[in-house]
Design a protein around this motif. Sequence first.
Motif, PDB file in Angstrom:
ATOM      1  N   PHE A 462       0.848  -1.191   0.000  1.00  0.00           N
ATOM      2  CA  PHE A 462       0.000   0.000   0.000  1.00  0.00           C
ATOM      3  C   PHE A 462       0.883   1.239   0.000  1.00  0.00           C
ATOM      4  CE2 PHE A 462      -3.060  -2.791   2.551  1.00  0.00           C
ATOM      5  CZ  PHE A 462      -3.708  -3.221   1.404  1.00  0.00           C
ATOM      6  N   LYS A 463       0.569   2.192  -0.887  1.00  0.00           N
ATOM      7  CA  LYS A 463       1.258   3.485  -0.883  1.00  0.00           C
ATOM      8  C   LYS A 463       0.190   4.543  -0.642  1.00  0.00           C
ATOM      9  CE  LYS A 463       3.989   6.614  -3.748  1.00  0.00           C
ATOM     10  NZ  LYS A 463       4.572   6.858  -5.101  1.00  0.00           N
ATOM     11  N   VAL A 464       0.257   5.199   0.532  1.00  0.00           N
ATOM     12  CA  VAL A 464      -0.763   6.156   0.935  1.00  0.00           C
ATOM     13  C   VAL A 464      -0.226   7.570   0.790  1.00  0.00           C
ATOM     14  CG1 VAL A 464      -2.300   6.922   2.781  1.00  0.00           C
ATOM     15  CG2 VAL A 464      -1.750   4.491   2.551  1.00  0.00           C
ATOM     16  N   GLU A 465      -0.987   8.431   0.076  1.00  0.00           N
ATOM     17  CA  GLU A 465      -0.648   9.845  -0.066  1.00  0.00           C
ATOM     18  C   GLU A 465      -1.843  10.662   0.420  1.00  0.00           C
ATOM     19  OE1 GLU A 465       0.493  10.906  -3.993  1.00  0.00           O
ATOM     20  OE2 GLU A 465       1.842   9.191  -4.267  1.00  0.00           O
ATOM     21  N   LYS A 466      -1.542  11.649   1.300  1.00  0.00           N
ATOM     22  CA  LYS A 466      -2.635  12.493   1.792  1.00  0.00           C
ATOM     23  C   LYS A 466      -2.143  13.923   1.920  1.00  0.00           C
ATOM     24  CE  LYS A 466      -1.916  11.904   6.793  1.00  0.00           C
ATOM     25  NZ  LYS A 466      -1.876  13.349   7.113  1.00  0.00           N
ATOM     26  N   GLU A 467      -3.087  14.820   1.775  1.00  0.00           N
ATOM     27  CA  GLU A 467      -2.761  16.232   1.938  1.00  0.00           C
ATOM     28  C   GLU A 467      -2.524  16.535   3.413  1.00  0.00           C
ATOM     29  OE1 GLU A 467      -5.839  18.552   0.193  1.00  0.00           O
ATOM     30  OE2 GLU A 467      -5.489  17.833  -1.856  1.00  0.00           O
ATOM     31  N   ASP A 468      -1.822  17.630   3.644  1.00  0.00           N
ATOM     32  CA  ASP A 468      -1.425  17.955   5.025  1.00  0.00           C
ATOM     33  C   ASP A 468      -2.636  18.185   5.925  1.00  0.00           C
ATOM     34  OD1 ASP A 468       1.183  17.727   4.309  1.00  0.00           O
ATOM     35  OD2 ASP A 468       1.432  19.854   3.858  1.00  0.00           O
ATOM     36  N   GLU A 469      -3.599  18.907   5.406  1.00  0.00           N
ATOM     37  CA  GLU A 469      -4.751  19.247   6.258  1.00  0.00           C
ATOM     38  C   GLU A 469      -6.035  18.733   5.607  1.00  0.00           C
ATOM     39  OE1 GLU A 469      -4.912  23.385   7.090  1.00  0.00           O
ATOM     40  OE2 GLU A 469      -2.962  23.433   8.094  1.00  0.00           O
ATOM     41  N   ILE A 470      -6.529  17.652   6.141  1.00  0.00           N
ATOM     42  CA  ILE A 470      -7.831  17.127   5.709  1.00  0.00           C
ATOM     43  C   ILE A 470      -8.835  17.441   6.804  1.00  0.00           C
ATOM     44  CG2 ILE A 470      -9.148  15.048   5.158  1.00  0.00           C
ATOM     45  CD1 ILE A 470      -6.647  13.855   4.008  1.00  0.00           C
ATOM     46  N   PRO A 471      -9.865  18.253   6.502  1.00  0.00           N
ATOM     47  CA  PRO A 471     -10.800  18.689   7.547  1.00  0.00           C
ATOM     48  C   PRO A 471     -11.624  17.532   8.101  1.00  0.00           C
ATOM     49  CG  PRO A 471     -11.622  19.311   5.390  1.00  0.00           C
ATOM     50  CD  PRO A 471     -10.236  18.756   5.172  1.00  0.00           C
ATOM     51  N   MET A 472     -12.132  17.771   9.290  1.00  0.00           N
ATOM     52  CA  MET A 472     -13.061  16.824   9.899  1.00  0.00           C
ATOM     53  C   MET A 472     -14.396  16.887   9.137  1.00  0.00           C
ATOM     54  SD  MET A 472     -11.320  15.658  12.568  1.00  0.00           S
ATOM     55  CE  MET A 472     -12.411  15.176  13.898  1.00  0.00           C
ATOM     56  N   LEU A 473     -15.113  15.757   9.073  1.00  0.00           N
ATOM     57  CA  LEU A 473     -16.401  15.739   8.382  1.00  0.00           C
ATOM     58  C   LEU A 473     -17.297  14.693   9.026  1.00  0.00           C
ATOM     59  CD1 LEU A 473     -16.257  13.773   5.070  1.00  0.00           C
ATOM     60  CD2 LEU A 473     -14.249  13.957   6.504  1.00  0.00           C
ATOM     61  N   PRO A 474     -18.623  14.864   8.946  1.00  0.00           N
ATOM     62  CA  PRO A 474     -19.548  13.908   9.547  1.00  0.00           C
ATOM     63  C   PRO A 474     -19.746  12.691   8.644  1.00  0.00           C
ATOM     64  CG  PRO A 474     -20.766  15.751   8.616  1.00  0.00           C
ATOM     65  CD  PRO A 474     -19.309  16.075   8.439  1.00  0.00           C
ATOM     66  N   TYR A 475     -19.595  11.500   9.176  1.00  0.00           N
ATOM     67  CA  TYR A 475     -19.815  10.270   8.420  1.00  0.00           C
ATOM     68  C   TYR A 475     -20.024   9.135   9.398  1.00  0.00           C
ATOM     69  CZ  TYR A 475     -14.938   9.018   9.466  1.00  0.00           C
ATOM     70  OH  TYR A 475     -13.759   8.713  10.109  1.00  0.00           O
ATOM     71  N   ASN A 476     -20.549   8.018   8.878  1.00  0.00           N
ATOM     72  CA  ASN A 476     -20.722   6.816   9.679  1.00  0.00           C
ATOM     73  C   ASN A 476     -19.462   5.973   9.510  1.00  0.00           C
ATOM     74  OD1 ASN A 476     -21.693   3.749   9.727  1.00  0.00           O
ATOM     75  ND2 ASN A 476     -23.026   4.949  11.087  1.00  0.00           N
ATOM     76  N   GLU A 477     -18.724   5.823  10.597  1.00  0.00           N
ATOM     77  CA  GLU A 477     -17.404   5.207  10.511  1.00  0.00           C
ATOM     78  C   GLU A 477     -17.494   3.758  10.026  1.00  0.00           C
ATOM     79  OE1 GLU A 477     -13.415   4.483  13.257  1.00  0.00           O
ATOM     80  OE2 GLU A 477     -15.225   5.372  14.134  1.00  0.00           O
ATOM     81  N   GLU A 478     -18.448   2.998  10.508  1.00  0.00           N
ATOM     82  CA  GLU A 478     -18.538   1.592  10.142  1.00  0.00           C
ATOM     83  C   GLU A 478     -18.821   1.410   8.653  1.00  0.00           C
ATOM     84  OE1 GLU A 478     -21.256  -2.394  11.136  1.00  0.00           O
ATOM     85  OE2 GLU A 478     -21.542  -0.536  12.292  1.00  0.00           O
TER      86      GLU A 478
END
Length: 604
Positions: A462-478
Motif C-alpha cells: 500500500f502506498k498512501v498519499e494524503k494532503e497535510d490538512e484534511i478537515p473533519m467531516l460527519p460520516y458513519n465510521e462503520e
Amino acid sequence: MKFKLNFDDTAQNRLIIAGLLVSTVLIIAVSIFAIGKIQEKLYESYANFGQLLGKTIAIQSYELTKDKTEAQKKNILKTHAVSILQSNSDISFITFKDTKGNIITSTTETYKDRAEGTKTNLSAPISNKKGEITGTVEIGLNASMASAIAKTTKNSMFIVFTLVWAVFTIVILINTFLITRELSILHQGVKAISGGKFGTLLEHKDASGEIKELFAAFNDMSSRLHVYEEQNIEELTLERNKFESVLMNIANGVVVCDSEDNAVLVNPIAEHILSVKSTDIIDTSFANYVDVEGRACFKDEIETFKKTPLEIIEKKPLEFHVDVNQRVIKSVISPMFSKAHDYLGYIIVLIDMTKEAEVDKLKSDFISNVSHELRTPVTILRSYIDTLYNFGAEFKFEEQTEFIGVINQEIIRLNNMVNDILDFSKLESNTRYEKVEGDIMQTLEATLGNLKVLAEEKGVNFKVEKEDEIPMLPYNEESIGRVISNLVTNAIKYAPNNSTIDIKAGLSAKMADSVEITVSDKGIGISKEHQAKIFDRFYRVENDTHTIKGTGLGLHLVKVTVEKHHNGKVFVESEPNNGSTFGFCLPIHPINTEELENTAQETV
C-alpha cells in the motif's frame, strides 16, 4: 358568412327532372287531343258549309232558269257554274242533273285538275215554288280552306302549348333553384354549427315564408349556442387541459386511438419509448407502427383486442409484453367510451419494464453466483474439517496449522459474502445511519491495517498519499470503513502480484466542499462499456480477463452508502490493461436531508 351553392345529382334533382318529363308528356298528350278535337269540329263545320252552299246554288239555279228553254237553261247553268268556280277556289266542280239523273252541264271537263282534287262530294235538290224537284246540283269541295285553317290551328296550338310548357318549366326551375339555394344555405349553416362555429347567422331577408321562419329559428339557436359557448368555454378548456396535462405528465407512455385505429394523442413518455415524434404517428393507424428493427410490435395485439367482445375487454383489459426498440414494454389496452357508453376507441398504456427485466435477470444471476460461491467454501470447509476430524492425529503440527489456515480463510470468505448480503438488505432499506464528525484518515488507516495480511499473501504493498490538512467531516465510521475495505479488496484481487496499490486522500476537485479518497491498481482495467454499469447491483464483469467470482454487490454497496446515505459521489477511471482508479467524495458540510423532509412535511 357566405355559402357556395353546389348542385349535385341528388334524389331531389332526379325527382324534379322526373316531374318535368311527366308534365311534358301530359302537355303533349293534351295538345294532340285538343288539336284532334278542333280539326274534327272544323271538318264537321266545313261539311255543313258545303250543304248550305249546295242549297244556295240550287235556289239560285232555279231562279236563273225558270221559264227558260232547255238550251237557255244549259248555257245559263254552265255560265253560272263557271262564275262560281272562278270566285271560290275551294269548290272543285259543279254538276247539274235533271230529274232523271242526266247531266245537264258540268265543269269537270273544263276544270279537270280541280275536279281531281275533290275531297268531299255534296248534292242538293233543285225544286220549284211548289216544292217539286226539277233536278239536282252536285258540288265537289277540295277542302283547301279547311286544311289551311286546320294547319294554322295546329301550329297555333303547338306554339301555345310550347309556351305554356316553357313557362311552367321555368317557373318550376326557378322555384326549385330558390328552395334548393335556401336549403343549401341552411345546410352549410348546420355544418358550421356542427364544426363548432357557434354564432353563425344566415341572411333571410329574401327568403320565402316558411324558410324565412326556419332561418330565424336557426339564427336564434346559433346565437344561444354562442352565448352558451362563451359561458362554458373556460370551464371546458380547463377540463380538457387537465385531461391532457395528466396524460402528458403521467409516468407511463400513453397512446390514445380512435375507433379507426388512428392515433389522436401521444404523450412524451410514449414518444421516448417508441422512438418517434408524435407528429409522425398522429392521424395514422397505430397498428402499422414499426420499431427501428422493422417489427410491427402492436398489430397482432390490436387485432386480438378488436376481436374480443367489448363487455369482456371492458372488465379485463388486454395485457401483453412486447419488445420495442430493444426495450421490454408491458402494454395494457383498454376501451374508451363516451358518457352515453358509445365506443370511441381505445387507450394503450406503455410501461417500460426493461430495468425490471434486467433486475430479474441480475437476481437470477446473483442467486446462481451466490449458490456457487457458497458451495465452494462450504465444500472446502467440510473436506478439511472431515480430514482433520478423521485423520488429524496422523498429520504433523505444521500440516494441521496449514489446514486450519485454509479453514480460516474460507470462513472469512464466507463471512464476507454473508456480510455483503446483509449490508445490501440494510442499505436498500430506509434505515438512516448515525453520522459523527471525525477524522476519515483514522478510518482509512484502520481499514488498511485489517487488510494488510490479505495484501501480503499476494505481495501487494500500500502506498498512501494524503494532503497535510484534511478537515473533519460527519460520516458513519462503520459504513465508510466498509466502503474503503471493498475498494481496497477489489484492488488487491485484480492487482498483479508484487505490485503497489496507490491510495490518495485530500480535497476533491470533482465535488465542491468535499474530501476525496481514491484507490488505484495496476490491474487489467475495465472497458468503457462496463464502467457505466459497474456500480449496478448484481452486475459483474465476466469475460476472458475478469474471471474472479463474487456476488456483484460490493461496488453497488459502495455507491448506495456514499450517495444515498452520505450525499456523496462515487466514480471510476479505467482503461483496459492500464489499471483502474475507484474513488468517492464525501461532503464536508452535508445537507441534512432528514431535516429538509421534516420541514417539508410540516409546511404541507
